[in-house]
Design an enzyme around this catalytic site. Structure first.
Site, mmCIF file in Angstrom:
data_model
loop_
_atom_site.group_PDB
_atom_site.id
_atom_site.type_symbol
_atom_site.label_atom_id
_atom_site.label_comp_id
_atom_site.label_asym_id
_atom_site.label_seq_id
_atom_site.Cartn_x
_atom_site.Cartn_y
_atom_site.Cartn_z
ATOM 1 N N HIS B 66 -56.502 29.428 34.129
ATOM 2 C CA HIS B 66 -55.125 29.170 34.553
ATOM 3 C C HIS B 66 -54.327 30.477 34.443
ATOM 4 O O HIS B 66 -54.682 31.365 33.650
ATOM 5 C CB HIS B 66 -54.493 28.110 33.653
ATOM 6 C CG HIS B 66 -54.836 26.704 34.039
ATOM 7 N ND1 HIS B 66 -54.208 25.600 33.501
ATOM 8 C CD2 HIS B 66 -55.748 26.220 34.922
ATOM 9 C CE1 HIS B 66 -54.717 24.508 34.033
ATOM 10 N NE2 HIS B 66 -55.656 24.846 34.891
ATOM 11 N N GLU B 68 -51.514 31.192 33.030
ATOM 12 C CA GLU B 68 -50.979 31.539 31.701
ATOM 13 C C GLU B 68 -52.052 32.139 30.802
ATOM 14 O O GLU B 68 -51.827 33.127 30.105
ATOM 15 C CB GLU B 68 -50.418 30.296 30.987
ATOM 16 C CG GLU B 68 -49.302 29.577 31.707
ATOM 17 C CD GLU B 68 -49.818 28.422 32.561
ATOM 18 O OE1 GLU B 68 -50.759 28.618 33.364
ATOM 19 O OE2 GLU B 68 -49.273 27.317 32.426
ATOM 20 N N CYS B 96 -49.815 23.188 31.001
ATOM 21 C CA CYS B 96 -50.655 22.041 30.633
ATOM 22 C C CYS B 96 -50.971 22.122 29.131
ATOM 23 O O CYS B 96 -50.609 23.097 28.476
ATOM 24 C CB CYS B 96 -51.938 22.068 31.472
ATOM 25 S SG CYS B 96 -53.127 23.312 30.917
ATOM 26 N N CYS B 99 -52.754 25.424 28.116
ATOM 27 C CA CYS B 99 -51.913 26.621 28.178
ATOM 28 C C CYS B 99 -50.819 26.582 27.113
ATOM 29 O O CYS B 99 -50.509 27.600 26.486
ATOM 30 C CB CYS B 99 -51.336 26.790 29.574
ATOM 31 S SG CYS B 99 -52.636 27.198 30.769
#
Lengths: 166, 166
Positions: B66, B68, B96, B99
């Protein structure tokens, strides 16, 4: 649990949980020798070991380098797919929120862990991330496998570290 | 908030939030062009851009890739320390659970995000991971910065993808 029929979903049977946890414990011991927090993890598919890893946060200067994340990344690389839908993850310590979240994202259907994570546990100790009913994936979890051995390794590591800091 | 005195804690002022979100949006657009879910993130320290990244899950076969996580890893590498205690993270979509957990582990004191994450949001939408009082670190968060632009990019991406699948 994996939604596919059982013959297509080769999760390891419970009789093999201690075996795989011993492999994860070897990783945890390797972490301790490297001066890292002794947590180890393996990803398996049936009887196949897809990946094994231990914490490497200090070595890599990487806050995300927990054993579970490194093992999931290595397994997905080996597998050629980010979805690990028929794999199980074994880890010596209850996953933290980041790792439990990564397990959900990777669609791993089964997590088996050793010691409870008193500081940051996100399966049962502090929060119950897998119990939330509105994620698009569900994870079966079993804790307490070789918990004493897994926890003792961590306790000894922190006692030793404090001794060096004094 | 960073526990250190403000002069030692160079978090960007709120007047700069839209500027940094536009940099994150450029990353999100690059993700869309690469066929990845269009989410972008940047890590900044005062006025310094430490790292920028976008989702690369498909490219890397990595469920943890992801925006992040990739931005935090790159920032910690650039910084030479896994602790990002005086950095802020800007991301186009509400983090999420993975993260948000990574942000806690990296000890980032401030997260600024754009659109709400209706499927997997772990700051306010589904769970409130930063609100739990027993972590060893606290994170200040601000949502809704350029939310319309950030969300539209995601909606267009998924409409386009469905069209290709039909």
């Amino acid at each position: 649990m994996c939604a596919r029929p059982i013959e297509l979903c080769p999760l390891p049977p419970s009789e093999r949980y201690e075996h795989w946890m011993r492999v994860a414990l070897e990783q945890a011991r390797a972490a301790a020798l490297a001066g890292e927090v002794p947590v180890g993890a393996v990803v398996v598919r049936g009887e196949e070991l897809l990946a094994q890893a231990h914490e490497r946060k200090i070595e890599l200067s990487d806050p995300t380098a927990h054993a579970e994340v490194l093992a999931l990344r290595a397994a997905a690389r080996a597998y050629g797919d980010w979805r690990l839908e028929d794999c199980a993850l074994f880890v010596t310590l209850e996953p933290c929120p980041m790792c439990a979240g990564a397990i959900l994202l990777a669609r791993v259907p089964l997590v088996v862990y050793g010691a409870p994570n008193l500081k940051f546990g996100a399966v049962t100790t502090h929060i119950e991330l897998f119990a939330y009913p509105r994620w698009n994936h569900s994870v079966q979890h079993v804790g307490g496998i070789l918990a004493e051995e897994c926890g003792e390794l961590l306790r000894n590591f922190f006692v030793e570290r404090r001794r060096h800091e004094e």
